[in-house]
Design an enzyme around this catalytic site. Sequence first.
Site, mmCIF file in Angstrom:
data_model
loop_
_atom_site.group_PDB
_atom_site.id
_atom_site.type_symbol
_atom_site.label_atom_id
_atom_site.label_comp_id
_atom_site.label_asym_id
_atom_site.label_seq_id
_atom_site.Cartn_x
_atom_site.Cartn_y
_atom_site.Cartn_z
ATOM 1 N N LYS A 29 0.853 -1.186 0.000
ATOM 2 C CA LYS A 29 0.000 0.000 0.000
ATOM 3 C C LYS A 29 0.885 1.230 0.000
ATOM 4 O O LYS A 29 2.116 1.132 0.046
ATOM 5 C CB LYS A 29 -0.950 0.014 1.194
ATOM 6 C CG LYS A 29 -0.263 0.081 2.556
ATOM 7 C CD LYS A 29 -1.230 0.311 3.696
ATOM 8 C CE LYS A 29 -2.296 -0.728 3.826
ATOM 9 N NZ LYS A 29 -3.114 -0.573 5.055
ATOM 10 N N LYS A 87 -7.233 -5.885 -2.703
ATOM 11 C CA LYS A 87 -8.073 -5.231 -1.699
ATOM 12 C C LYS A 87 -8.635 -3.919 -2.245
ATOM 13 O O LYS A 87 -7.887 -3.093 -2.772
ATOM 14 C CB LYS A 87 -7.258 -4.941 -0.439
ATOM 15 C CG LYS A 87 -6.818 -6.178 0.319
ATOM 16 C CD LYS A 87 -5.702 -5.870 1.300
ATOM 17 C CE LYS A 87 -5.989 -4.710 2.207
ATOM 18 N NZ LYS A 87 -4.829 -4.375 3.065
#
Length: 249
Positions: A29, A87
């Site tokens: 991320k 995700k």
Amino acid sequence: MLLLISPDGVEEALDCAKAAEYLDIVDVKKPDEGSLGANFPWVIREIRDAVPAGKPVSATVGDVPYKPGTVAQAALGAAVSGATYIKVGLYGCTTPDQAIEVMRGVVRAVKDYRPDALVVASGYADAHRIGCVNPLALPDIAHRAGADAAMLDTAIKDGTRLFDHVPPDACGEFVRLAHEAGLLAALAGSVKAADLGALTRIGTDIVGVRGAVCEGGDRNAGRIQPHLVAAFRAEMDRHAQEHAAAAAS
């Protein structure tokens, strides 16, 4: 319970590789772009190459808007770049129908390319602060969209934590709903070692952390430390053993 660790780049991923025996999933991320901020495709590829082949990599697509086509393309990019778990933070979806539409596009884009990839629909424990879908709606959204897992994180990283917004019993309901739908249940949001007892008790499948394994407990200024990853895993194992013993008795 699986341990997901979120490095912010290749250097931290190498630190995760040093602690590979203690973690289960390396999560890519970009924290400075949000709770589930998306990193660059080449960073996903480099991290995939940096960690042991047997460790799956997950990648966030971002705190996404209600733009199903845009999000589907982004999700495919994460899969092509080497992520096994994809995700999606449903930040801009204000109704379950919007969230389902976004997730259905993601599921098709990802599964057409890589059927064994796992798609994760992520909501926010502090949804009331940003106006997105109710946290307890996520398992049904994920199920109806054909995703593999439902997740909760926190959108605003201001020191408040998962259990500040969704107490353990409500998180337990989230996990129960996910399991009833045949989904994995993942929980994150400034999770600390002190939360592991409750997370174990309610049957969480995946726990996601960053700050708890960074120096000084700082997810932004601190760097992931292999010895902190090992210590966190030791606490996870201790709680798992205690829970199993209590259940057996």
